[in-house]
Design an enzyme around this catalytic site. Structure first.
Site, mmCIF file in Angstrom:
data_model
loop_
_atom_site.group_PDB
_atom_site.id
_atom_site.type_symbol
_atom_site.label_atom_id
_atom_site.label_comp_id
_atom_site.label_asym_id
_atom_site.label_seq_id
_atom_site.Cartn_x
_atom_site.Cartn_y
_atom_site.Cartn_z
ATOM 1 C CG HIS A 229 -1.082 -1.203 1.319
ATOM 2 N ND1 HIS A 229 -1.011 -1.933 2.556
ATOM 3 C CD2 HIS A 229 -3.146 -1.987 0.196
ATOM 4 C CE1 HIS A 229 -2.369 -3.200 2.480
ATOM 5 N NE2 HIS A 229 -2.838 -3.327 1.221
HETATM 6 S S1 FES Z 1 1.398 -0.389 3.355
HETATM 7 FE FE1 FES Z 1 -0.060 -1.912 3.235
HETATM 8 S S2 FES Z 1 1.033 -3.637 4.695
HETATM 9 FE FE2 FES Z 1 2.282 -2.076 3.837
#
Ligand code: FES
Length: 264
Positions: A229
């Protein structure tokens, strides 16, 4: 059939010598006393009555009664405070002798401590059988040889099922990590609080957002980048950008010598 009744039935068939032989273990005087007939209420001899009456019957229940009533009825109709206890197995204290209650409780309590200890042992054995086994405990700590890690490189080792990053930082990287203004960080932590030796950074390689494994030497701060993410971590493993709420976790570790790291 009681022994008394058995001898009574066998006496006519065995003859005098046989009956004496049968009665001998029960009555030392059996050999010299007259033998009973099958009609006799006392089958061996009167002195044998205590031997036969051991148990629930008593001398008084077998002895001839003065009232002419059967012994059990005589006992019920003539209550007395002189009670003839069977003392064959248990010696009776003299009337007025102080009770041995304290000693009895002492012995019982000692036994109960042993029971409690045995129960505790059993319960602990059962519960401890569900804890980590020795092979798991043997993997609880991990030794890492640092001698082959060049400055600027990061290695990944597996510790307790998780990746752990060991980064050999250069002087430049240490300078950058220390120069950050920690008041602006999401999870403020000084670089000195996250390392034991400035040149070695040891962090758990699990993103604090949803648990992905970040990529080393990547991201806007040159530390780690999480591809799931988009979280960025700096050269001290601190969260700088993206959804990660906390810095990368620093595991428990120590240095056993200059080139050996012990994680765990
Ligand atoms: S940013 Fe979501 S798991 Fe690493």
């Amino acid at each position: 059939m009681s022994l008394r009744k058995g001898i009574q039935l066998l006496a006519p068939r065995l003859g005098d010598q046989g009956a004496r032989y049968l009665a001998a273990p029960l009555c030392s005087s059996a050999a010299s006393l007259p033998l009973p007939s099958s009609d006799d209420r006392s089958p061996v001899c009167s002195s044998c009555i205590p031997a036969f009456s051991r148990g629930f019957s008593s001398n008084s229940a077998l002895a001839p009664t003065t009232s002419g009533l059967p012994p059990t009825q005589h006992v019920m109709k003539n209550p007395t405070n002189i009670i003839d206890y069977d003392e064959h197995s248990h010696e009776r204290f003299a009337p007025g002798d102080p009770g041995k209650r304290a000693f009895t409780y002492f012995v019982l309590t000692g036994g109960r401590f042993i029971y409690a200890s045995a129960i505790r042992l059993g319960v602990l054995k059962f519960i401890l059988s569900m804890t980590a086994t020795k092979d798991v405990l043997a993997m609880a700590s991990l030794e890492v040889d640092l001698s082959s890690i060049e400055p600027g490189n990061t290695i990944t080792v597996k510790w307790r099922g998780k990746p752990v990053f060991v980064k050999h930082r250069t002087e430049e990287e240490i300078g950058k990590a220390k120069d950050e203004d920690i008041s602006k960080l999401r999870d403020p932590q000084a670089d000195d609080d996250r390392t034991q030796k400035p040149e070695w950074l040891v962090v758990v390689g699990v993103c604090t957002h949803l648990g992905c494994v970040p990529l080393p030497n990547a991201g806007d701060w040159g530390g780690w980048f999480c591809p799931c993410h988009g979280s960025h971590y700096d050269l001290s493993g601190r969260a700088r950008k993206g959804p990660a709420p906390y810095n990368l976790e620093v595991p428990e570790y120590s240095f056993s010598d200059d080139t050996t790291l012990v994680v765990g």
